[in-house]
Design an enzyme around this catalytic site. Structure first.
Site, short mmCIF file in Angstrom:
data_model
loop_
_atom_site.label_atom_id
_atom_site.label_comp_id
_atom_site.label_asym_id
_atom_site.label_seq_id
_atom_site.Cartn_x
_atom_site.Cartn_y
_atom_site.Cartn_z
N CYS A 1 37.67 -12.43 -40.43
CA CYS A 1 37.27 -11.04 -40.66
C CYS A 1 36.51 -10.88 -41.98
CB CYS A 1 38.49 -10.13 -40.65
SG CYS A 1 39.75 -10.58 -41.86
N HIS B 1 42.82 -8.98 -45.04
CA HIS B 1 41.95 -8.56 -43.94
C HIS B 1 40.96 -7.58 -44.57
CE1 HIS B 1 40.47 -6.97 -40.16
NE2 HIS B 1 40.70 -5.76 -40.64
#
Length: 187
Positions: free
Chosen positions: A126, A50
């Site tokens: 993301c 992420h």
């Protein structure tokens, strides 16, 4: 001695040139707990990450949800990340030439472009958001290794379960009660 003086001069010169500029960092998080398998992946140059962009004391990220007309962009405390991730490292991307007002406008625009229902694990995650925002702020792309797992997933989609890729189903009654978010920045 001359080299030390020159190095000190250039360091202070660079610092004084950037006093009005905001530093841009990419904060990277592991999405999996450390294990023998993740260590093998790292050795092969693959991890499941992420990421978010840190600028002006806040970190901006993107995630998916099922609510139509609601941004997927959110802000978190830098280097803490959303629940379930482990901070790995920060990558300095330089400084932005943009004012705080211009950054706020970019965040407003990108928050409309990255709606929560547009999230896709392989093609709009993301890390795609981080790359896009980094380019807008600094003109530089995020390092490719951050999103390598998604790139490999697009090459071999048969190994990824469909429910990991598609955002949750949309329920219009629930979403209508939430309205829409128009900005993600502080005034």
């Amino acid at each position: 001695m001359f080299e030390a003086v020159c190095n000190g001069f250039w360091k202070s010169r660079i610092s004084s040139q950037n006093t009005d500029k905001l530093k841009v960092l990419i904060n990277v998080y592991d999405m999996l707990e450390p294990s023998a398998l993740t260590n093998i992946g790292y050795a092969l140059g693959v991890g499941i990450y992420h990421s978010g962009i840190e600028v002006g004391g806040r970190e901006y990220c993107f995630g998916g949800h099922e609510y139509e007309n609601l941004t997927g962009v959110f802000a978190v405390e830098p280097k803490i990340g959303p629940p379930g991730v482990l901070y790995k490292q920060s990558i300095p991307m330089g400084y932005t030439d943009l004012s705080e007002h211009e950054i706020a406008q970019i965040l407003q625009t990108i928050s409309h472009e990255f709606g929560g229902t547009t999230y896709n694990l392989l093609t709009r995650n993301c890390n795609h958001f981080t790359d896009d925002l980094c380019k807008r702020l600094t003109g530089k792309a995020a390092p490719g290794w951050i999103n390598r797992a998604a790139k490999l997933g697009t090459m071999f989609p048969c190994v990824i379960p469909d429910e990991w890729i598609e955002p949750p189903e949309f329920e219009s009654e629930t979403a209508a009660s939430y309205g829409s978010v128009t900005h993600v920045h502080r005034q």
